[in-house]
Design a protein around this motif. Structure first.
Motif, short mmCIF file in Angstrom:
data_model
loop_
_atom_site.label_atom_id
_atom_site.label_comp_id
_atom_site.label_asym_id
_atom_site.label_seq_id
_atom_site.Cartn_x
_atom_site.Cartn_y
_atom_site.Cartn_z
N LYS A 86 9.97 -22.83 -55.44
CA LYS A 86 11.36 -22.51 -55.10
C LYS A 86 12.11 -23.76 -54.64
CE LYS A 86 10.60 -17.71 -53.98
NZ LYS A 86 10.28 -16.75 -52.93
N LYS A 87 11.42 -24.57 -53.85
CA LYS A 87 12.09 -25.76 -53.30
C LYS A 87 11.09 -26.90 -53.24
CE LYS A 87 14.69 -27.46 -49.40
NZ LYS A 87 14.54 -27.63 -47.98
N GLY A 88 11.48 -28.07 -53.70
CA GLY A 88 10.57 -29.22 -53.62
C GLY A 88 10.77 -30.15 -54.81
N THR A 89 9.66 -30.74 -55.26
CA THR A 89 9.72 -31.76 -56.31
C THR A 89 8.65 -31.49 -57.34
OG1 THR A 89 10.38 -33.35 -54.61
CG2 THR A 89 9.67 -34.28 -56.70
N ALA A 90 9.03 -31.63 -58.60
CA ALA A 90 8.02 -31.58 -59.67
C ALA A 90 7.94 -32.96 -60.31
CB ALA A 90 8.42 -30.54 -60.71
N PHE A 96 3.43 -30.26 -58.66
CA PHE A 96 4.51 -29.60 -57.92
C PHE A 96 4.27 -29.81 -56.43
CE2 PHE A 96 4.44 -27.24 -61.91
CZ PHE A 96 5.79 -27.16 -62.22
N ILE A 97 5.28 -30.28 -55.74
CA ILE A 97 5.17 -30.49 -54.29
C ILE A 97 6.17 -29.55 -53.62
CG2 ILE A 97 5.35 -32.17 -52.41
CD1 ILE A 97 5.16 -34.34 -54.70
N GLU A 98 5.67 -28.67 -52.80
CA GLU A 98 6.59 -27.69 -52.19
C GLU A 98 7.23 -28.25 -50.93
OE1 GLU A 98 5.71 -23.55 -51.87
OE2 GLU A 98 4.33 -23.67 -53.56
N GLY A 99 8.54 -28.10 -50.84
CA GLY A 99 9.26 -28.35 -49.60
C GLY A 99 9.48 -29.81 -49.23
N ARG A 100 9.35 -30.71 -50.19
CA ARG A 100 9.57 -32.12 -49.80
C ARG A 100 10.09 -32.93 -50.98
NH1 ARG A 100 7.47 -37.28 -48.93
NH2 ARG A 100 5.22 -37.25 -48.64
N GLU A 101 11.05 -33.83 -50.66
CA GLU A 101 11.49 -34.80 -51.66
C GLU A 101 10.75 -36.10 -51.39
OE1 GLU A 101 15.74 -34.99 -52.10
OE2 GLU A 101 15.91 -32.81 -52.00
N LEU A 102 10.84 -37.05 -52.33
CA LEU A 102 10.01 -38.27 -52.22
C LEU A 102 10.85 -39.49 -51.83
CD1 LEU A 102 7.93 -37.65 -55.44
CD2 LEU A 102 7.09 -37.46 -53.10
N LYS A 110 15.76 -26.78 -56.18
CA LYS A 110 16.32 -26.01 -55.04
C LYS A 110 16.62 -24.61 -55.54
CE LYS A 110 18.11 -29.91 -52.49
NZ LYS A 110 19.22 -30.83 -52.26
N ASN A 111 16.30 -23.61 -54.74
CA ASN A 111 16.52 -22.20 -55.13
C ASN A 111 15.94 -21.92 -56.52
OD1 ASN A 111 17.86 -21.65 -52.73
ND2 ASN A 111 19.77 -22.48 -53.59
N SER A 112 14.78 -22.43 -56.76
CA SER A 112 14.05 -22.22 -58.03
C SER A 112 14.74 -22.84 -59.25
CB SER A 112 13.80 -20.73 -58.29
OG SER A 112 13.11 -20.17 -57.19
N GLU A 113 15.74 -23.67 -59.00
CA GLU A 113 16.46 -24.30 -60.12
C GLU A 113 16.29 -25.82 -60.04
OE1 GLU A 113 19.71 -23.01 -61.83
OE2 GLU A 113 18.89 -20.98 -61.66
N ILE A 114 16.21 -26.45 -61.20
CA ILE A 114 16.18 -27.92 -61.23
C ILE A 114 17.60 -28.42 -61.01
CG2 ILE A 114 15.73 -29.96 -62.65
CD1 ILE A 114 13.58 -28.30 -64.09
N VAL A 115 17.82 -29.09 -59.88
CA VAL A 115 19.18 -29.57 -59.58
C VAL A 115 19.35 -31.04 -59.96
CG1 VAL A 115 19.63 -27.88 -57.77
CG2 VAL A 115 18.57 -30.06 -57.17
#
Lengths: 321, 150
Positions: free
Chosen positions: B11-15, B56-62, B83-88
């Motif tokens: 849902k939120k984080g970085t892929a 996939f890393i949940e809840g954190r940007e790099l 963010k909110n399950s969407e690639i922003v």
């Protein structure tokens, strides 16, 4: 000095025209190389008394943290000829380094009292580190297997003095081209000049690294394992020692240690006026019979270390980092 | 045929996508991601790459340093901010021109391996090459991946 270089003679050492430290031949352009060569030529002609005022009241520190005789004496003689006072560290076991002080701290300490610092160290990159932590100019007198820029500059000065030019010359490099620091740096330095042909002769397994050939494409390069093939073409033969200490295996060294010898017979096949250079010490690469011939330039080459190192020190005197 | 979903999107984080197959292991060694929820795809089928890895890393940007490490190890990787399950935001990571403190010099005789000095490298492309600012040694992609440190 037979010819004229493109750079104008240096009226006053100025950091705007020269480097703030002399660390690596890769920092040099044709213009900065020529500044050193013209300054060396000027200093060679200058009366001793006048020369001794150039670094008057300056202090040059020579920190030789690895054994060296020729380079240290040459730098110290050059500094004294320019009127500088010299303080020297040549036995690191008697210094604070033996108590565990870091090299960076030793340099910062010297920064506090010397105007120019000449450094030799067994680790690659030590001179660049010194330049980074020091507000005074650093001269690299050899950092491990990496760089020894004053050697390359004295090689170029010797060529220029003898031939009046560097552009258009045909130079053979012979011997250990794989591990030889001097020939690597000379390749890069020569690549700043026009129409230079380089013939590379080495025993099998000791060839010039490919990346250097790739990065010096401005040179016309011919590689050979046959020493005699290109001898009639060349103006200069730059011979190097097969370095025993570089071989991981003694047997491998034994196979190539006498791979080539420059003799009077070989020189008789070259064109008139050919010159033999060598960074010294030589072992068996040049027969002693060559020493007394007009082709032998290697002892003059070694003596040129003084004016070239005088030139480097004098050009650095007003540097603001 | 119904598309099989092997990895549940976050849902939120970085892929970190389009990693060279096998490079995820090395990245996990050098990125400090402990205490975070991670989902890994190793040797996942990819139309573009044949096989790829994805993290996939949940809840954190790099941070920039972390992104530089990913660029050097997982050549051509893309970074998706979710963010909110969407690639922003979707970024194809480019090689940094220079890096500090994230690699060790491969030359054992380099001064940076003898004293506490922050390593510095200049990076060039085509082919990927790093050059030590201090000892001037140059090395290529395989050695770069090995030289990146935690």
């Amino acid at each position: 000095m037979k010819g004229h270089l493109a750079a104008k003679p240096v009226k006053k050492a100025n950091s705007n025209h020269f480097l703030s430290d002399v660390i690596s031949i890769s920092d040099f352009s044709r213009q900065t190389i020529e500044l050193v060569l013209t300054q060396a030529a000027k200093l060679e002609k200058m009366p001793r008394e006048k020369k001794a005022k150039i670094l008057q009241n300056k202090l040059v520190a020579t920190l030789f943290l690895e054994p060296s005789t020729r380079t240290r004496l040459s730098f110290e003689s050059a500094a004294q000829n320019l009127g500088a006072k010299v303080v020297s560290l040549s036995e690191p076991q008697t210094s604070s380094l033996s108590k565990g002080e870091s090299f960076s701290d030793t340099i910062k300490m010297a920064n506090g009292y010397a105007d120019i610092i000449v450094v030799r160290h067994s680790f690659d990159g030590a001179a660049r580190r010194a330049a980074e932590v020091c507000t005074k100019p650093i001269v690299n007198a050899g950092d491990g297997a990496n760089q020894h820029p004053s050697q390359t500059l004295l090689d170029l000065y010797t060529i220029y003095k003898e031939f009046g030019k560097i552009d258009g010359l045909k130079i053979m490099m012979a011997g250990d081209l794989k591990y030889g620091r001097t020939v690597h740096s000379l390749m890069y330095a020569l690549s700043h000049f026009k129409d230079v042909t380089v013939y590379l002769y080495s025993p099998v397994g000791l060839e010039m690294p490919k990346y250097i050939i790739e990065e010096t494409k401005n040179l016309k390069i011919h590689q050979t394992n046959n020493l005699e093939k290109f001898i009639p073409n060349v103006d200069i033969i730059y011979a190097t020692r097969i370095q025993k200490e570089r071989f991981p295996d003694e047997l491998e060294y034994q196979k190539v240690k006498n791979a080539y010898v420059i003799t009077n017979e070989l020189i008789s096949k070259a064109k008139k006026g050919v010159k033999i250079m060598h960074p010294l010490p030589r072992i068996t690469e040049i027969a002693q019979e060559v020493d007394s011939t007009p082709a032998a330039l290697y002892f003059t080459q070694a003596a040129n270390g003084i004016p070239v190192r005088e030139a480097i020190l004098s050009l650095l005197q007003d540097v603001k980092k | 045929m119904k598309k099989e979903i092997r990895i549940t999107p976050i849902k939120k984080g970085t892929a970190i996508d389009h990693l060279n197959a096998g490079s995820a292991y090395k990245l996990l060694e050098v990125l400090d991601l402990k205490d975070l929820t991670l989902t890994l795809g190793i040797n996942v089928e990819s139309r573009k790459m044949g096989r790829k890895d994805i993290i996939f890393i949940e809840g954190r940007e790099l941070s920039q340093k972390e992104m530089d490490k990913i660029a050097l190890i997982g050549k051509g990787a893309t970074l998706n901010i979710i963010k909110n399950s969407e690639i922003v935001n979707k970024t194809e990571l480019s090689y940094p021109q220079k890096v500090e403190g994230i690699m060790r010099c491969i030359n054992p005789k380099c001064i940076t391996n003898a004293e506490k000095i922050t390593s510095k490298f200049l990076i060039s492309k085509n082919p990927l090459q790093a050059q030590c600012f201090y000892c001037e040694i140059k090395f290529g992609d395989k050695e770069i991946a090995e030289a990146v440190k935690k």
